[in-house]
Design a protein around this motif. Structure first.
Motif, PDB file in Angstrom:
ATOM      1  N   VAL A  26       0.942  -1.447   0.030  1.00 33.09           N
ATOM      2  CA  VAL A  26      -0.101   0.178  -0.289  1.00 33.09           C
ATOM      3  C   VAL A  26       0.886   1.243   0.208  1.00 33.09           C
ATOM      4  O   VAL A  26       0.864   2.114  -0.574  1.00 33.09           O
ATOM      5  N   SER A  27       1.450   1.249   1.018  1.00 31.56           N
ATOM      6  CA  SER A  27       2.836   2.441   0.986  1.00 31.56           C
ATOM      7  C   SER A  27       3.860   2.475  -0.615  1.00 31.56           C
ATOM      8  O   SER A  27       3.496   3.145  -1.274  1.00 31.56           O
ATOM      9  N   LYS A  28       3.637   1.508  -1.200  1.00 31.10           N
ATOM     10  CA  LYS A  28       4.102   1.834  -2.279  1.00 31.10           C
ATOM     11  C   LYS A  28       3.140   2.532  -3.673  1.00 31.10           C
ATOM     12  O   LYS A  28       4.181   3.334  -4.521  1.00 31.10           O
ATOM     13  N   ALA A  29       2.501   1.975  -3.569  1.00 31.42           N
ATOM     14  CA  ALA A  29       0.942   2.375  -4.193  1.00 31.42           C
ATOM     15  C   ALA A  29       0.748   4.102  -3.823  1.00 31.42           C
ATOM     16  O   ALA A  29       1.055   4.840  -4.511  1.00 31.42           O
ATOM     17  N   LEU A  30       1.127   4.707  -2.577  1.00 28.67           N
ATOM     18  CA  LEU A  30       1.184   5.809  -2.204  1.00 28.67           C
ATOM     19  C   LEU A  30       2.139   6.316  -2.878  1.00 28.67           C
ATOM     20  O   LEU A  30       1.951   7.574  -2.107  1.00 28.67           O
ATOM     21  N   ALA A  31       3.807   6.015  -3.095  1.00 28.92           N
ATOM     22  CA  ALA A  31       4.852   6.299  -3.157  1.00 28.92           C
ATOM     23  C   ALA A  31       4.649   7.916  -4.251  1.00 28.92           C
ATOM     24  O   ALA A  31       5.740   8.730  -4.153  1.00 28.92           O
ATOM     25  N   GLY A  32       3.885   7.943  -5.224  1.00 31.35           N
ATOM     26  CA  GLY A  32       3.285   9.015  -5.860  1.00 31.35           C
ATOM     27  C   GLY A  32       3.553   9.777  -5.292  1.00 31.35           C
ATOM     28  O   GLY A  32       3.295  11.678  -5.262  1.00 31.35           O
ATOM     29  N   HIS A  33       2.166  10.007  -4.038  1.00 32.22           N
ATOM     30  CA  HIS A  33       2.755  11.544  -2.838  1.00 32.22           C
ATOM     31  C   HIS A  33       4.125  11.825  -2.424  1.00 32.22           C
ATOM     32  O   HIS A  33       3.349  13.089  -1.933  1.00 32.22           O
TER      33      HIS A  33
END
Length: 199
Positions: free
Chosen positions: A57-64
């Motif tokens: 989940v953290s990887k999916a949010l890394a773009g922020h």
């Protein structure tokens, strides 16, 4: 009289200058607070996961990462999490000065459905969660169609959600032909059944 008029004009100009100056300074401070790299997200923590891997989940949010906290868009966060079908809802909270905490609420299993010979846990919306285990004592809904679009599934779920909690755990099998024709079998060897109909 002339002296008073000049003084009055000077006072008005001074007041106008102070007002414009204050607005200008406030605008600069707001811009600095909004766009400053000092408030950019540098760390994202994920909490509340049970079945999901928080690292994924953290990887999916890394773009922020790098986005200033005041500019964080909830819709963009939702798009980043759209690939995780187990997420029912989330809450993104700023942790000043550079942190973002995302609290995940995962879908909770209500029933079991057989899909191509395997038993799967499903939530009330018909979303498949995981393979059922022998210890998962949840009602099994008998349907052959896709649960997310099945009216029979919806009717069965409506009945399950209306049952008292102590009775819900005793239901082994439920089948809804219509909303006024629902049959339930209880666990155990006594062959007890409940017929749920209209008034």
């Amino acid at each position: 009289l002339v002296s008073r008029m000049v003084s009055s004009r000077r006072a008005k100009r001074l007041a106008t200058s102070l007002t414009v100056g204050s607005i200008f300074v406030l605008g600069i401070l707001t811009a600095v607070a909004t766009f400053s790299p000092l408030l950019a997200i540098s760390q994202i923590s994920v909490v509340g996961t049970q079945r999901l891997n928080p690292d994924e989940v953290s990887k999916a949010l890394a773009g922020h990462i790098g986005t200033p906290l005041p500019l964080l868009n909830q819709d963009e966060v939702a798009k980043s999490l759209a690939g995780f079908s187990l997420i029912e809802s989330f809450a993104a909270t700023a942790v000043p000065p550079n942190g973002l905490q995302v609290k995940i609420s995962e879908r909770q299993a209500l029933c079991i459905i057989e899909v191509e010979g395997a038993l799967w846990l499903h939530d009330p919306a018909g979303v498949r969660i995981a393979l059922a285990q022998p210890t998962d004592l949840l009602p099994r809904i008998i349907i052959s169609e896709e649960p997310t679009t099945s009216q029979r599934f919806k009717d069965a779920v409506d009945v399950l959600l209306a049952l008292p909690v102590e009775l819900l755990g005793q239901v082994e099998i439920i089948q809804a032909n219509t909303k006024d024709d629902v049959q339930m079998s209880l666990r155990g060897s006594l062959g007890q059944r409940i017929s749920w109909g209209d008034s």
